[in-house]
Scaffold this motif. Sequence first.
Motif, PDB file in Angstrom:
ATOM      1  N   LEU A  86      71.050  23.977  -2.183  1.00 33.73           N
ATOM      2  CA  LEU A  86      70.370  24.863  -3.123  1.00 33.73           C
ATOM      3  C   LEU A  86      69.762  26.057  -2.397  1.00 33.73           C
ATOM      4  N   LEU A  87      69.615  27.166  -3.098  1.00 29.23           N
ATOM      5  CA  LEU A  87      68.964  28.322  -2.504  1.00 29.23           C
ATOM      6  C   LEU A  87      67.527  27.998  -2.156  1.00 29.23           C
ATOM      7  N   THR A  88      67.077  28.510  -1.022  1.00 28.49           N
ATOM      8  CA  THR A  88      65.671  28.397  -0.648  1.00 28.49           C
ATOM      9  C   THR A  88      64.869  29.405  -1.468  1.00 28.49           C
ATOM     10  N   ASP A  89      63.550  29.302  -1.386  1.00 28.84           N
ATOM     11  CA  ASP A  89      62.705  30.256  -2.097  1.00 28.84           C
ATOM     12  C   ASP A  89      63.011  31.681  -1.650  1.00 28.84           C
ATOM     13  N   ALA A  90      63.210  31.865  -0.360  1.00 30.69           N
ATOM     14  CA  ALA A  90      63.513  33.205   0.155  1.00 30.69           C
ATOM     15  C   ALA A  90      64.857  33.694  -0.370  1.00 30.69           C
ATOM     16  N   GLU A  91      65.840  32.799  -0.402  1.00 31.59           N
ATOM     17  CA  GLU A  91      67.175  33.193  -0.883  1.00 31.59           C
ATOM     18  C   GLU A  91      67.182  33.482  -2.374  1.00 31.59           C
TER      19      GLU A  91
END
Length: 402
Positions: A372-377
């Motif tokens: 899953l995408l990280t918060d930054a991504e």
Amino acid sequence: MSRDAIPVTILCGSLGAGKTTLLNHLLREAGERDIAVLVNDMGEVNVDADLVSGNTDLAVDGGVTELSNGCICCELQDDLETAVVRLASDRDFDQLVVEASGISEPRPVARLFTTGSRAAARYDVASIVAVVDARQFHDAFGEAGVATRRGDGEGTRPLSDLLVEDVEAADLVLLNKTDLVAPDELDAVEEMVRALRPDAEIRRTEHSRIDPETLLRARYDPGAVEAAGWKRALDEDGGGHDHDHAHGDHAHPEAVYGVASFTYRRRRPFHPERFSTLLADLPSSVVRAKGTCWIATGADVAHTMHQAGPSVRVEATGPWIASLPEFEQDAYRRNRSDLDWDGEWGDRRVELVFIGREMDEEGLIAALDDCLLTDAEMGADWGAFASEFPTEAGEERVVVDP
């Protein structure tokens, strides 16, 4: 079933599973019932038709052979609809059996008899019967996980795809060649089959021997896809919920041989590169996985992932409803009161079902979460992520093609 319609039994199964043996057994034991048999082989020479009709010298023009007990065998060399309509016009018989080739899917054949066609006006589907070679199935999905292919040239497909599609479509599954597997292997195969198609009637056979009445009995469910194991797992908790916790949603059948399923739901997209890497190396314990994917490709489209054994494909299925103009969203949501809708993301979601044998569920969930995408991504330009996933509806990417 319509009172005057001719019942149709659709017979499917991989090459060598025992379909032709089953047909010959059926015709020998048919008694006074007249059965028409359409045999569709994959080569220019219809070997199956020759084997089925080989017990008679009485040939009829047009590729039709009349068997000694009054049954009819027709090589399916032209359009299926034309063939079955002509057969019903030219001959009187009690039941039609259509043998799909070892590389054909049964559902398109069934749809011909259920969707307002000329054939549907003359016939009703009684049953879809899948003949499963128990040894072959265990080798494809058991501990060894042997991957082979079926077909010729560009038409080749992984055997695992065909085995799963046959079982998921069937309302009667014959576990054939039971004498070639150990008792515990056979029990494991039956448990895997039941996980793939929970409502199917399952019979164990040797040399395809089964009572004709059992084989030909009407049991067809036009909503069979709704009863497939992956669809059942999605629906078991009622659906329409946002579950974003460590263990996903569990839907475990009684698993003596380690066969279980679980549903993975998230409201965050996959990173295309990390998700692609995971799909290319799914553990062999996963027999079947299917569902909706939200992938951060930069294109606001939904994807469907299909996995059967070592074969993995991802298809772009069209735009998310939430990406459409507001008036179209409203119209769609009015007509779909059951639509799973999130206040922030609309219908965008990840919703995958995994069915397998002795899966490391916790490890697989953790691996999926890592994709899953990280918060930054989440705040980055998703279009800048490298991606090989399709973005046009109907396009497909084969991730693993053994």
